[in-house]
Design a protein around this motif. Structure first.
Motif, PDB file in Angstrom:
ATOM      1  N   GLN A 131       0.511   1.784  12.248  1.00 53.89           N
ATOM      2  CA  GLN A 131      -0.280   1.630  11.032  1.00 53.89           C
ATOM      3  C   GLN A 131      -1.638   0.974  11.303  1.00 53.89           C
ATOM      4  O   GLN A 131      -2.609   1.253  10.625  1.00 53.89           O
ATOM      5  N   TYR A 149       2.106   7.933   6.963  1.00 57.34           N
ATOM      6  CA  TYR A 149       3.431   7.385   6.691  1.00 57.34           C
ATOM      7  C   TYR A 149       4.571   8.366   6.977  1.00 57.34           C
ATOM      8  O   TYR A 149       5.690   8.154   6.532  1.00 57.34           O
ATOM      9  N   GLU A 161       0.805  -1.218   0.000  1.00 62.85           N
ATOM     10  CA  GLU A 161       0.000   0.000   0.000  1.00 62.85           C
ATOM     11  C   GLU A 161       0.839   1.269   0.000  1.00 62.85           C
ATOM     12  O   GLU A 161       0.316   2.348  -0.268  1.00 62.85           O
ATOM     13  N   TRP A 162       2.126   1.164   0.320  1.00 64.90           N
ATOM     14  CA  TRP A 162       2.999   2.356   0.323  1.00 64.90           C
ATOM     15  C   TRP A 162       4.444   1.902   0.323  1.00 64.90           C
ATOM     16  O   TRP A 162       4.788   0.867   0.911  1.00 64.90           O
ATOM     17  N   CYS A 163       5.315   2.656  -0.343  1.00 61.03           N
ATOM     18  CA  CYS A 163       6.739   2.334  -0.312  1.00 61.03           C
ATOM     19  C   CYS A 163       7.556   3.540  -0.749  1.00 61.03           C
ATOM     20  O   CYS A 163       7.042   4.466  -1.388  1.00 61.03           O
ATOM     21  N   GLN A 210       9.356   5.083  -4.749  1.00 58.70           N
ATOM     22  CA  GLN A 210       8.153   4.580  -5.395  1.00 58.70           C
ATOM     23  C   GLN A 210       8.427   3.751  -6.641  1.00 58.70           C
ATOM     24  O   GLN A 210       7.573   2.987  -7.078  1.00 58.70           O
TER      25      GLN A 210
END
Length: 325
Positions: free
Chosen positions: A97, A104, A13-15, A18
């Motif tokens: 989370q 984030y 869902e997020w990193c 990118q």
């Protein structure tokens, strides 16, 4: 990337950054059956990088999430030995989370702080590639774990496997593929495995491994490796020496160092002898050489033959096999 849920399956869902390729990470870092536990952690590989992910599971009153919110926060790094330093941070962040999903800022700040760190290894100048973070819908962490580095659990490893540790040592020297099965939590198993799985079906996938370990049961489907499963007299002597390495907690050097040193000395003893024999004029490896290496001339005969082949050592083994004329 989109936020996953139990209905949609595991997804990143997020990193950061990118544009990093994370294909398959959500499955590599997921242990099947983790939805039954509250927390866990796992070490894994992604291409040239090593990963550590911490998982936590929190009940929620939500039909969409089917009564449970499960998330994992992980890191990829070129350095395997440094990953354990981030475990406490990952544990805190995965809880963050769960309680406040979608925020984030702490992860982004940590990424910016660590992405330019220098490699601590000797003779490896230059900077490391960035550290990558990925909260996703899979599972890890083990809150009771006191030893946080895989290299720091040798004493637990030895006490768990008992005399089987010498069998695993031989298979490791022969570079055999060892697969360890365990149901979740998988964190502690990561400290024991060359490779681990929570899927029992992999026992039937014999092309994927040479040695299969279920609890303390070590087995192989290769006929020529069957003799290595037997404990011989030299193994029992080594086991006695191994257990004599145990020390009181307040003494130095520590027990972990003594166990590591024990196997280093065993390895050096074997390969030093083999190299000396290979450099000799007649290149003949005798029963006396085997005993000098701490091996049983008869019980370890097949092990020695496989060892010579595995490392391409040019010597002639002249130990008689009592089973043959």
């Amino acid at each position: 990337m989109g936020v996953g849920n139990k209905a949609a399956g595991n997804m990143v869902e997020w990193c950061l950054p990118q544009d990093i390729d994370l294909e398959g990470v959500e499955f590599k870092s997921m242990a099947s059956g983790s939805h039954k536990i509250q927390s866990d952690f796992i070490y894994f590989r992604k291409g040239p990088f090593f990963g550590l992910a911490c998982f936590a599971n929190m009940p929620v009153e939500s039909e969409l999430e089917r009564g449970a919110r499960m998330k994992s926060v992980g890191i990829l790094s070129p350095s395997y030995t440094l990953l354990y330093r981030y475990m406490h941070f990952l544990e805190n962040q995965v809880r963050h989370q769960l309680e406040t999903p979608g925020r984030y800022s702490h992860l982004a700040a940590f990424y910016e702080d660590k992405k330019g760190m220098l490699h601590a290894g000797p003779g490896s100048g230059g900077s490391l590639p960035p550290v990558y973070w990925l909260p996703s819908i899979h599972r890890y962490m083990y809150p009771e774990m006191k030893i946080t580095h895989p290299a720091g659990c040798m004493s637990q490893f030895i006490k768990f496997f008992g005399e089987q540790i010498l069998i695993l040592w031989k298979f490791a020297l022969l570079r055999k593929r060892i697969l360890i099965f365990s149901p979740p939590p998988v964190g502690v198993v990561c400290y024991r495995a060359p490779a681990g799985t929570t899927e029992k079906i992999f026992e039937e996938k014999r092309e994927l491994y040479d040695v299969y370990v279920d609890n303390q049961n070590v087995k192989t489907h290769h006929d020529h490796l069957q003799p290595l499963l037997k404990i011989n007299s030299a193994d029992r002597e080594k086991q006695m020496l191994l257990y004599s390495q145990e020390v009181e907690e307040d003494n130095n050097p520590c027990e972990e160092d003594l166990f590591v040193l024990f196997f280093l000395e065993q390895n050096n003893r074997i390969f030093q002898t083999l190299l000396e024999v290979s450099a000799s004029q007649d290149k003949t490896l005798t029963a006396e050489h085997a005993r000098g290496m701490g091996l049983d001339p008869q019980g370890d005969r097949s092990f020695l033959m496989d060892l010579l082949e595995a490392y391409g050592i040019d010597v002639m083994l002249v130990i008689d096999n009592p089973c043959c004329p």
